[in-house]
Design an enzyme around this catalytic site. Structure first.
Site, PDB file in Angstrom:
ATOM      1  N   ARG A   1     -12.633  -5.083  -5.540  1.00 25.30           N
ATOM      2  CA  ARG A   1     -11.978  -5.999  -4.455  1.00 25.30           C
ATOM      3  C   ARG A   1     -13.593  -6.723  -3.998  1.00 25.30           C
ATOM      4  O   ARG A   1     -14.270  -4.853  -3.997  1.00 25.30           O
ATOM      5  CB  ARG A   1     -11.546  -4.302  -3.696  1.00 25.30           C
ATOM      6  CG  ARG A   1      -9.651  -4.977  -4.326  1.00 25.30           C
ATOM      7  CD  ARG A   1      -9.174  -3.727  -2.810  1.00 25.30           C
ATOM      8  NE  ARG A   1      -9.665  -2.911  -2.210  1.00 25.30           N
ATOM      9  CZ  ARG A   1      -9.336  -2.608  -1.165  1.00 25.30           C
ATOM     10  NH1 ARG A   1      -7.934  -2.912  -1.084  1.00 25.30           N
ATOM     11  NH2 ARG A   1      -9.489  -2.050  -0.155  1.00 25.30           N
TER      12      ARG A   1
ATOM     13  N   ASP B   1       3.359  -5.363   8.555  1.00 22.67           N
ATOM     14  CA  ASP B   1       2.094  -4.019   8.509  1.00 22.67           C
ATOM     15  C   ASP B   1       0.263  -5.201   8.536  1.00 22.67           C
ATOM     16  O   ASP B   1       0.430  -5.517   7.177  1.00 22.67           O
ATOM     17  CB  ASP B   1       1.766  -3.016   7.061  1.00 22.67           C
ATOM     18  CG  ASP B   1       0.963  -2.468   6.747  1.00 22.67           C
ATOM     19  OD1 ASP B   1      -0.512  -3.050   8.072  1.00 22.67           O
ATOM     20  OD2 ASP B   1       0.330  -1.460   6.196  1.00 22.67           O
TER      21      ASP B   1
ATOM     22  N   PHE C   1       0.663  -1.062   0.163  1.00 23.33           N
ATOM     23  CA  PHE C   1      -0.029  -0.053  -0.230  1.00 23.33           C
ATOM     24  C   PHE C   1       1.028   0.717  -0.185  1.00 23.33           C
ATOM     25  O   PHE C   1       2.182   1.308   0.640  1.00 23.33           O
ATOM     26  CB  PHE C   1      -0.278  -0.130   1.286  1.00 23.33           C
ATOM     27  CG  PHE C   1      -1.674   0.744   1.349  1.00 23.33           C
ATOM     28  CD1 PHE C   1      -3.193   0.778   0.425  1.00 23.33           C
ATOM     29  CD2 PHE C   1      -1.570   2.287   2.288  1.00 23.33           C
ATOM     30  CE1 PHE C   1      -3.485   2.040   0.440  1.00 23.33           C
ATOM     31  CE2 PHE C   1      -2.961   3.247   1.753  1.00 23.33           C
ATOM     32  CZ  PHE C   1      -3.970   3.454   1.147  1.00 23.33           C
TER      33      PHE C   1
ATOM     34  N   TYR D   1      -9.080   0.693  11.671  1.00 24.94           N
ATOM     35  CA  TYR D   1     -10.713   0.735  11.386  1.00 24.94           C
ATOM     36  C   TYR D   1     -11.721  -0.190   9.812  1.00 24.94           C
ATOM     37  O   TYR D   1     -12.343  -0.019   9.336  1.00 24.94           O
ATOM     38  CB  TYR D   1     -10.629   2.413  10.401  1.00 24.94           C
ATOM     39  CG  TYR D   1      -9.545   2.396   9.594  1.00 24.94           C
ATOM     40  CD1 TYR D   1      -9.716   1.959   8.249  1.00 24.94           C
ATOM     41  CD2 TYR D   1      -8.906   3.276   9.904  1.00 24.94           C
ATOM     42  CE1 TYR D   1      -8.278   2.595   7.313  1.00 24.94           C
ATOM     43  CE2 TYR D   1      -7.206   3.480   9.648  1.00 24.94           C
ATOM     44  CZ  TYR D   1      -7.237   3.474   8.441  1.00 24.94           C
ATOM     45  OH  TYR D   1      -6.551   3.154   7.518  1.00 24.94           O
ATOM     46  N   LYS D   2     -10.938  -1.108   9.516  1.00 27.84           N
ATOM     47  CA  LYS D   2     -10.913  -2.394   8.698  1.00 27.84           C
ATOM     48  C   LYS D   2     -11.507  -3.399   9.640  1.00 27.84           C
ATOM     49  O   LYS D   2     -13.093  -3.103  10.298  1.00 27.84           O
ATOM     50  CB  LYS D   2      -9.964  -2.403   7.981  1.00 27.84           C
ATOM     51  CG  LYS D   2      -8.673  -1.193   7.264  1.00 27.84           C
ATOM     52  CD  LYS D   2      -8.004  -2.155   6.072  1.00 27.84           C
ATOM     53  CE  LYS D   2      -6.846  -1.388   5.326  1.00 27.84           C
ATOM     54  NZ  LYS D   2      -7.840  -0.216   5.154  1.00 27.84           N
TER      55      LYS D   2
HETATM   56  C1  LIG Z   1      -2.388  -2.007   4.469  1.00 26.59           C
HETATM   57  C2  LIG Z   1      -1.824  -0.526   4.487  1.00 26.59           C
HETATM   58  N1  LIG Z   1      -1.327   0.581   5.370  1.00 26.59           N
HETATM   59  C3  LIG Z   1      -1.244   1.758   5.487  1.00 26.59           C
HETATM   60  C4  LIG Z   1      -2.699   1.943   4.760  1.00 26.59           C
HETATM   61  C5  LIG Z   1      -2.920   3.514   5.260  1.00 26.59           C
HETATM   62  O1  LIG Z   1      -2.768   3.957   7.046  1.00 26.59           O
HETATM   63  P1  LIG Z   1      -3.054   5.031   7.485  1.00 26.59           P
HETATM   64  O2  LIG Z   1      -3.944   4.940   8.942  1.00 26.59           O
HETATM   65  O3  LIG Z   1      -2.257   6.006   7.794  1.00 26.59           O
HETATM   66  O4  LIG Z   1      -4.108   6.287   6.509  1.00 26.59           O
HETATM   67  C6  LIG Z   1      -3.479   1.019   4.746  1.00 26.59           C
HETATM   68  C7  LIG Z   1      -4.958   1.865   4.059  1.00 26.59           C
HETATM   69  O5  LIG Z   1      -5.671   2.833   4.911  1.00 26.59           O
HETATM   70  C8  LIG Z   1      -3.559  -0.376   3.990  1.00 26.59           C
HETATM   71  O6  LIG Z   1      -4.187  -0.650   3.560  1.00 26.59           O
HETATM   72  N1  LIG Z   2      -8.050   4.771   4.826  1.00 26.52           N
HETATM   73  C1  LIG Z   2      -8.890   5.151   4.192  1.00 26.52           C
HETATM   74  C2  LIG Z   2      -9.066   6.330   3.782  1.00 26.52           C
HETATM   75  O1  LIG Z   2      -9.111   7.337   5.088  1.00 26.52           O
HETATM   76  C3  LIG Z   2     -10.394   6.141   2.369  1.00 26.52           C
HETATM   77  C4  LIG Z   2     -10.229   5.554   1.704  1.00 26.52           C
HETATM   78  C5  LIG Z   2      -9.966   4.265   1.976  1.00 26.52           C
HETATM   79  C6  LIG Z   2      -9.047   4.255   2.588  1.00 26.52           C
HETATM   80  C7  LIG Z   2      -8.071   2.814   2.887  1.00 26.52           C
HETATM   81  O2  LIG Z   2      -8.611   2.620   4.238  1.00 26.52           O
HETATM   82  C8  LIG Z   2      -8.062   2.131   1.852  1.00 26.52           C
HETATM   83  C9  LIG Z   2      -7.693   0.595   2.106  1.00 26.52           C
HETATM   84  N2  LIG Z   2      -6.232   0.852   3.286  1.00 26.52           N
HETATM   85  C10 LIG Z   2      -6.901   0.497   1.178  1.00 26.52           C
HETATM   86  O3  LIG Z   2      -6.745  -1.069   1.138  1.00 26.52           O
HETATM   87  O4  LIG Z   2      -7.884   0.632   0.039  1.00 26.52           O
END
Ligand SMILES: Cc1ncc(COP(=O)(O)O)c(C=O)c1O
Ligand SMILES: Nc1c(O)cccc1C(=O)C[C@H](N)C(=O)O
Length: 423
Positions: free
Chosen positions: A395, A221, A152, A246-247
C-alpha cells in the site's frame, strides 16, 4: 531511470501550488539518511507525518497548562470545550457546518456509538411512523443492519456486537451491492468511504440516498477519506459519521477520533455510552442522566487532552488550504505513480487493486505483488515507506500536503529496481 518521468516530476513539482506546505512538516531530508537520498513517506494513510508546530504546542500544554495552571486549565486553557472546538476545526474538511462534530475516544468506540445510535434512531422513526402505536422493541420491522463486507476489521467486529446488543441481524454486503440488499427491514448501514486495502472510493452521495430511500440510517467511516478528498457530509445528508485523525489529519499516534451527528438528528441521538461528559449538567452530579444538547451528546468521559491538543495544533497546517485543491493534487499524484509504475516495473510483476477511474479512487494505490512483505521491507531499507497488508498487498498512501511528484517518481523507480532484482 526514465529521464522523461524525472523531468515531468520536476515540472509537476514546479507547478504545484501546495508544494510549500511540506515545510509545515517534519520529514527526512537527504542528510538524515546514510545513503544521502531523502526518504519518501507514503504511509500517511496509516500515520500522518508530524506537523512542525506540534512539539512546541504540546510542550506548552504540558509545562504551562498542566504544570503551572493545573486544574485551572479546564477553563482557562479551554480544555473542557476542546472536543467541540476541535470538532469545529475538522468540520470544514468534511463538509459539515459547525456544531455537529465532537472529538474523543477511538474510531472503534465511535463506530459503536454511531451504529447503536443509528439503530435507536431507526426504532424511533418507526415508532413515529406508526403514530407511536407500535410497540417499541418488537422485532420484525427494522431488524437488519448492513455492514461493508470489505471493511477494516474493527468496524465489522463492533457492528457484530452492536447487532447482538440491539437484537438485529448483521448482514455483510459489499458496498456496490448495498442498494439491492436494502429493504424495509434495514435499520442502519455502516460503510467505509474509502476501502483501507484497495483504496477504492465508494459513492457516498448515491449510497446515502439509497439508504434514505429505504428509510434507514446511513453511517459512514471516513478514516481513509477525511483530509484527502471532499466528503460533503451536510450536502449529501449523511446521518452519522466517524473517522480517525491520525492519517490524513496528522493528529499523531492514537489521536482521538470524531463523531458527526447531523443537526436534525441530534435531539433524538440516544448514545449507548452516556457518560457524565455528555450530561446536560455534568457538574450537577445528578443521579439520573439527562443528555446535553447538540454535538456534545456524543461525548463520554474525560477527554484525552494531551492528544486532543496535539491534534488541534496539527490542524493549523490546513490554514488557507482548500480540500478541493488537495483532492486535485491527490489524483495527480496517484495518476503519476501509476504511470511511473507502468514504466519502471517489469510487466506482470504487480497488479493494481486501485480503480483507475478518479470517481472510484481515494488517495492511495494498492499493488498486489508476490512476496509483498519482503518487497516492502526492501523498499523501506531504501527509504521508501509504504506498508504491507496481508497476504500480498503493497500500500502506498499519498498525502498531498507533504508528498511531491519527485517523491512519487523515486518510489516507483526504486520499486522497479527491487522487483527487477527479485524477478
Ligand atoms: C476504516 C478504519 N476504521 C477504523 C480504524 C481504526 O480504528 P481505531 O482508531 O479504533 O484504531 C481504521 C484504522 O486503524 C480504519 O482504517
Ligand atoms: N491505527 C493503527 C495502529 O495503531 C497501528 C498500526 C496501523 C494502524 C492503522 O491505522 C492501520 C490503518 N487503519 C490501515 O488502514 O491499515
Amino acid at each position: 531511470m526514465s529521464d522523461r518521468l524525472a523531468v515531468e516530476a520536476k515540472e509537476l513539482d514546479a507547478g504545484d501550488e501546495l508544494a510549500d506546505l511540506r515545510a509545515r512538516f517534519v520529514l527526512d531530508t537527504a542528510s538524515d539518511r546514510a545513503d544521502g537520498v531523502a526518504g519518501v513517506y507514503l504511509d500517511g494513510n496509516s500515520l500522518g507525518a508530524l506537523p512542525a508546530a506540534v512539539p512546541g504546542r504540546v510542550e506548552d500544554v504540558v509545562r504551562r497548562q498542566w504544570g503551572e495552571l493545573r486544574i485551572r486549565s479546564w477553563d482557562e486553557s479551554g480544555w473542557w470545550t476542546a472536543p467541540e472546538r476541535v470538532g469545529d476545526r475538522i468540520a470544514p474538511l468534511v463538509g459539515a457546518a459547525t456544531g455537529q462534530i465532537v472529538v474523543g475516544d477511538s474510531t472503534s468506540v465511535n463506530v459503536f456509538k454511531a451504529l447503536v445510535g443509528a439503530v435507536r434512531l431507526a426504532d424511533d422513526a418507526g415508532d413515529a411512523r406508526r403514530g407511536d402505536r407500535g410497540v417499541r422493541g418488537v422485532r420484525g420491522v427494522r431488524d437488519e443492519i448492513l455492514v461493508d463486507a470489505t471493511t477494516f476489521p474493527t468496524d465489522g467486529y463492533i457492528a457484530e456486537s452492536a447487532a447482538r446488543l440491539t437484537g438485529r441481524t448483521l448482514i455483510p454486503v459489499t458496498p456496490g451491492d448495498v442498494p439491492a440488499a436494502l429493504s424495509e427491514r434495514t435499520a442502519a448501514v455502516l460503510l467505509n468511504h474509502v476501502d483501507y486495502r484497495t483504496g477504492r472510493l465508494h459513492d457516498l452521495p448515491s449510497l446515502t440516498a439509497a439508504v434514505h430511500a429505504a428509510g434507514a440510517i446511513a453511517v459512514w467511516d471516513l478514516c481513509h477519506s477525511a483530509g484527502a478528498l471532499p466528503v460533503g457530509l451536510d450536502e449529501h445528508g449523511v446521518d452519522l459519521a466517524v473517522g480517525c485523525t491520525y492519517k490524513y489529519l496528522n493528529g499523531g499516534p492514537g489521536s482521538p477520533a470524531y463523531l458527526y451527528v447531523r443537526r436534525e438528528l441530534q435531539d433524538r441521538f440516544d448514545s449507548p455510552l452516556p457518560g457524565w461528559n455528555s450530561h446536560a449538567e455534568p457538574f450537577g452530579m445528578r443521579e439520573t442522566y439527562e443528555p446535553a444538547r447538540g454535538a456534545l451528546r456524543g461525548r463520554v468521559g474525560t477527554p484525552d487532552i494531551l492528544s486532543m491538543l496535539a491534534l488541534e495544533a496539527a490542524l493549523d497546517v490546513w490554514e488557507g488550504v482548500s480540500i478541493e485543491t488537495v483532492r486535485a493534487k491527490s489524483l495527480a499524484l496517484t495518476d503519476f505513480f501509476l504511470e511511473c509504475v507502468a514504466a519502471y516495473v517489469p510487466e506482470g510483476q504487480v497488479e493494481s487493486l486501485t480503480p483507475v477511474r478518479h470517481e472510484e479512487r481515494g488517495s492511495q494505490v494498492a499493488l498486489r505483488c508476490d512476496h509483498a512483505g519482503d518487497v516492502m521491507r526492501r523498499l523501506m531499507a531504501r527509504g521508501v515507506v509504504g506498508d504491507f497488508r496481508r497476504p500480498d498487498v503493497l500500500r502506498f498512501g499519498f498525502t498531498p500536503l507533504y508528498v511531491g511528484f519527485a517523491d512519487v517518481e523515486r518510489a516507483a523507480r526504486i520499486l522497479g529496481e527491487e522487483l527487477r532484482r527479485s524477478g
